[in-house]
Design an enzyme around this catalytic site. Structure first.
Site, short mmCIF file in Angstrom:
data_model
loop_
_atom_site.label_atom_id
_atom_site.label_comp_id
_atom_site.label_asym_id
_atom_site.label_seq_id
_atom_site.Cartn_x
_atom_site.Cartn_y
_atom_site.Cartn_z
N ASP A 111 0.85 -1.18 0.00
CA ASP A 111 0.00 0.00 0.00
C ASP A 111 0.89 1.24 0.00
O ASP A 111 1.68 1.45 0.92
CB ASP A 111 -0.90 -0.03 1.24
N ASP B 81 -3.32 2.41 -5.73
CA ASP B 81 -2.21 2.48 -4.79
C ASP B 81 -2.06 1.23 -3.94
O ASP B 81 -1.41 1.30 -2.89
CB ASP B 81 -2.34 3.71 -3.89
N GLU B 82 -2.64 0.12 -4.34
CA GLU B 82 -2.46 -1.07 -3.52
C GLU B 82 -2.59 -2.35 -4.33
O GLU B 82 -3.26 -2.39 -5.37
CB GLU B 82 -3.41 -1.09 -2.32
#
Length: 359
Positions: A13, A111-112
């Site tokens: 993350d 974003d992960e």
DNA sequence: TCTGGGGTCCTAGGACCC
DNA sequence: TCTGGGGTCCTAGGACCC
């Protein structure tokens, strides 16, 4: 050798991803409170997408109305959302993750991502991942390590920023047991309130809750699903099957609520045009269109009407306008959305695409 | 202080068929 | 004449995620 090493799930993350990308191209913003949201104008109806850690110290967080955020952090730099820039940065990050030895990569968002790996030392592997991402993109990330997807996902928060944390069957209840059920991934404010009505407040209480109570409240599928979440159990399979969108939608929150029929119809036509562009790029037939409306001032609920349609631009427009006729007249309209659902390709049918229920 | 925009999945209930 | 039960499809609505 690696084939015999134990399997781990890593949840990668990025730290304050959107704000970090903005700071990279404007180095003078480093160390300052930065807020990204809407068109960057705090007088408009918009919310915060991401706040830098410096801005968070003023109490600014994701999802907060931009107007409030600007008041809490008056000296913050407020920037507009630049989706193409984040998409490009995200692609670099994901490419780096796919280069990691033996890693299966399941992308969850900008974003992960989950990484499925086999290693004797998951912390060391995680630190290699962090170093590789930093070297290629200059972005920092945190890594959750788990023996299931759910445990890895929940572990990440304890590693932030720039660190790692491990959650397994061994320490799950010790770490998570006394925390509120809302911290679980998939339990939001509504579900946590319904749980509280049965005196289920913590993760441990949900993990040990009476099956019959949960089934009566949520049904056999979701009731057992929530209890499994609280135990951290579930799948540990990272699935790298490419994601295929079920549909595309566009929606707008009006800066001033709309009442006039003609204005509403024009807004609908504009949205249909955008959606048609998005789906034309996919080249898949449309099998349905829907309308989403939110009335002002306090109706926070969303109405969705779906109807069958065939893929033909005029038909999609005509069917959408039929739905527009169902919008209640004389009621101020705050939000309008148009969504088109597409036929799934043959190889993406029947559970081949990742789904939440699979976790 | 008054709440974006992009998605996914689940359930209830009605219609319809056998 | 009145009735069961199962299955599928569809719409509406709710909830959650990033």
């Amino acid at each position: 050798m690696t084939g015999h090493a134990p399997a781990w799930v890593l949840h990668v993350d990025l730290d304050q991803f959107i704000a970090a990308v903005e700071v990279l191209r404007r180095p003078e913003l480093a160390g300052k409170p930065v807020i990204v949201g809407g068109r960057g104008d705090p007088t408009e109806r918009a919310v915060v997408s991401t706040a830098s850690y410096e801005a968070r110290e003023f109490g600014v967080g994701s999802g907060m109305p931009l107007r409030i955020a600007a008041r809490k952090a008056p000296d913050a730099v407020i920037l507009p959302v630049d989706a193409p820039a984040y998409t490009a940065a995200s692609a670099e990050v994901m490419a780096t993750l796919r280069e990691q030895p033996g890693a299966i990569v399941q992308v969850l968002g900008w974003d992960e991502a989950f990484l499925g790996v086999r290693t004797e030392d998951p912390e060391a592997y995680a630190r290699h991942v962090q170093a590789a991402v930093l070297a290629r993109t200059r972005l920092h990330c945190s890594v959750g390590i788990g023996d299931t997807l759910v445990r890895a996902k929940n572990a990440t928060g304890f590693g932030k920023p720039r660190g790692t944390f491990r959650l397994t069957e061994v320490n799950w209840l010790g770490v998570m047991g006394d925390r509120p059920t809302m911290e679980l991934w998939g339990v939001g404010s509504k579900i946590s309130k319904r749980l509280a009505a049965h005196d289920i407040l913590t993760v441990a209480q949900l993990a040990h809750a009476d099956e019959a109570v949960l089934i009566a409240e949520f049904g056999p599928r979701m009731g057992l699903w929530y209890r499994q979440l609280a135990r951290g159990d579930g799948s540990s399979v990272v699935d790298d099957t490419p994601w295929v969108a079920r549909g595309h939608g566009r929606e707008t929150t009006f800066q001033q609520d709309l009442v006039k029929r003609a204005e509403i119809e024009q807004a609908a036509r504009d949205l249909v045009a955008q959606v048609l562009e998005d789906i034309a790029a996919e080249g898949r037939p449309v099998v349905g269109v829907g309308l989403k409306v939110r009335y002002a001032p306090f109706s926070t609920k969303t109405l969705v009407h779906r109807i069958p349609a065939t893929f033909d631009r005029d038909t999609v427009l005509a069917e959408t306008m039929k739905l527009v006729e169902k919008i209640e007249p004389d009621r101020p309209l705050r939000l309008l959305g148009v969504r088109a659902e597409m036929a799934m390709p043959d190889d993406a049918r029947d559970g081949h695409t990742p789904t939440r229920s699979g976790w």
